[in-house]
Design a protein around this motif. Structure first.
Motif, PDB file in Angstrom:
ATOM      1  N   ALA A   1       0.841  -1.192   0.000  1.00 26.30           N
ATOM      2  CA  ALA A   1       0.000   0.000   0.000  1.00 26.30           C
ATOM      3  C   ALA A   1       0.878   1.245   0.000  1.00 26.30           C
ATOM      4  O   ALA A   1       1.851   1.339   0.745  1.00 26.30           O
ATOM      5  N   LEU A   2       0.538   2.173  -0.855  1.00 23.55           N
ATOM      6  CA  LEU A   2       1.266   3.429  -0.917  1.00 23.55           C
ATOM      7  C   LEU A   2       0.714   4.387   0.135  1.00 23.55           C
ATOM      8  O   LEU A   2      -0.449   4.300   0.530  1.00 23.55           O
ATOM      9  N   THR A   3       1.546   5.305   0.549  1.00 22.81           N
ATOM     10  CA  THR A   3       1.147   6.339   1.498  1.00 22.81           C
ATOM     11  C   THR A   3       1.054   7.673   0.758  1.00 22.81           C
ATOM     12  O   THR A   3       1.573   7.807  -0.362  1.00 22.81           O
TER      13      THR A   3
ATOM     14  N   LEU B   1      -3.990   4.148  -7.319  1.00 22.35           N
ATOM     15  CA  LEU B   1      -2.760   3.350  -7.299  1.00 22.35           C
ATOM     16  C   LEU B   1      -2.876   2.177  -6.338  1.00 22.35           C
ATOM     17  O   LEU B   1      -2.459   1.053  -6.656  1.00 22.35           O
ATOM     18  N   ASN B   2      -3.426   2.413  -5.162  1.00 21.92           N
ATOM     19  CA  ASN B   2      -3.597   1.313  -4.208  1.00 21.92           C
ATOM     20  C   ASN B   2      -4.589   0.286  -4.739  1.00 21.92           C
ATOM     21  O   ASN B   2      -4.414  -0.915  -4.519  1.00 21.92           O
ATOM     22  N   GLY B   3      -5.616   0.725  -5.452  1.00 16.95           N
ATOM     23  CA  GLY B   3      -6.543  -0.214  -6.088  1.00 16.95           C
ATOM     24  C   GLY B   3      -5.837  -1.072  -7.122  1.00 16.95           C
ATOM     25  O   GLY B   3      -6.077  -2.277  -7.225  1.00 16.95           O
ATOM     26  N   PHE B   4      -4.943  -0.461  -7.883  1.00 16.56           N
ATOM     27  CA  PHE B   4      -4.157  -1.203  -8.870  1.00 16.56           C
ATOM     28  C   PHE B   4      -3.277  -2.243  -8.181  1.00 16.56           C
ATOM     29  O   PHE B   4      -3.229  -3.408  -8.597  1.00 16.56           O
TER      30      PHE B   4
ATOM     31  N   VAL C   1      -3.165  -6.356  -8.546  1.00 15.91           N
ATOM     32  CA  VAL C   1      -1.944  -7.127  -8.824  1.00 15.91           C
ATOM     33  C   VAL C   1      -1.733  -8.180  -7.749  1.00 15.91           C
ATOM     34  O   VAL C   1      -1.378  -9.328  -8.046  1.00 15.91           O
ATOM     35  N   GLN C   2      -1.966  -7.828  -6.500  1.00 17.33           N
ATOM     36  CA  GLN C   2      -1.818  -8.783  -5.401  1.00 17.33           C
ATOM     37  C   GLN C   2      -2.798  -9.934  -5.554  1.00 17.33           C
ATOM     38  O   GLN C   2      -2.433 -11.097  -5.381  1.00 17.33           O
ATOM     39  N   ALA C   3      -4.041  -9.621  -5.895  1.00 21.39           N
ATOM     40  CA  ALA C   3      -5.054 -10.673  -6.080  1.00 21.39           C
ATOM     41  C   ALA C   3      -4.670 -11.592  -7.241  1.00 21.39           C
ATOM     42  O   ALA C   3      -4.843 -12.812  -7.158  1.00 21.39           O
ATOM     43  N   MET C   4      -4.141 -11.024  -8.308  1.00 18.03           N
ATOM     44  CA  MET C   4      -3.718 -11.850  -9.446  1.00 18.03           C
ATOM     45  C   MET C   4      -2.512 -12.713  -9.078  1.00 18.03           C
ATOM     46  O   MET C   4      -2.390 -13.837  -9.556  1.00 18.03           O
ATOM     47  N   SER C   5      -1.632 -12.203  -8.235  1.00 21.18           N
ATOM     48  CA  SER C   5      -0.455 -12.965  -7.819  1.00 21.18           C
ATOM     49  C   SER C   5      -0.835 -14.177  -6.978  1.00 21.18           C
ATOM     50  O   SER C   5      -0.095 -15.160  -6.934  1.00 21.18           O
ATOM     51  N   GLU C   6      -1.972 -14.121  -6.310  1.00 17.59           N
ATOM     52  CA  GLU C   6      -2.398 -15.211  -5.441  1.00 17.59           C
ATOM     53  C   GLU C   6      -3.109 -16.334  -6.184  1.00 17.59           C
ATOM     54  O   GLU C   6      -3.397 -17.374  -5.592  1.00 17.59           O
ATOM     55  N   VAL C   7      -3.369 -16.166  -7.471  1.00 19.20           N
ATOM     56  CA  VAL C   7      -4.040 -17.200  -8.262  1.00 19.20           C
ATOM     57  C   VAL C   7      -3.070 -18.349  -8.502  1.00 19.20           C
ATOM     58  O   VAL C   7      -1.916 -18.140  -8.881  1.00 19.20           O
ATOM     59  N   ASP C   8      -3.535 -19.580  -8.279  1.00 19.78           N
ATOM     60  CA  ASP C   8      -2.712 -20.764  -8.501  1.00 19.78           C
ATOM     61  C   ASP C   8      -2.638 -21.046  -9.997  1.00 19.78           C
ATOM     62  O   ASP C   8      -3.637 -21.364 -10.640  1.00 19.78           O
TER      63      ASP C   8
END
Length: 99
Positions: A2-4, A31-34, A38-45
């Motif tokens: 998360a960006l500040t 940006l945080n939504g983006f 990306v995090q959700a896509m990284s968690e896909v098996d």
């Protein structure tokens, strides 16, 4: 990740952007939504999934809607070259710049 607000200010400074507080807040949210996406896509098996050579490779039955490659305008080379200072055999002549 998360960006500040400080991160957004630093990015805006590096990009030479002058953002208002409202614009900074909106950019921070986007940006945080983006990064969340990306995090959700990284968690896909993806074990055992073959990468595609091209995204259209799975679309065998889909016909691309490309128009025919046809000439739609007449050749206007002579008209375009009338204003050139020097022309020979349909080519523009330019001064030599490299000896």
């Amino acid at each position: 990740m998360a960006l500040t607000p400080n991160d957004v200010d630093r990015i805006a400074h590096l990009a030479r952007l002058a953002l208002t507080d409202a614009q900074s807040e909106q950019l921070l949210t986007k940006l945080n939504g983006f990064f969340d996406l990306v995090q959700a896509m990284s968690e896909v098996d993806t074990q055992g999934v073959e990468p595609l050579a091209h995204p259209v490779a799975v679309m065998q039955d889909v016909a691309l809607r490309l128009r025919d490659d046809v000439v739609t305008e007449p050749n206007q080379r002579e008209a375009n070259q009338r204003s050139a200072p020097s022309v020979e055999d349909g080519l523009y002549l330019v001064p030599r710049v490299i000896e």
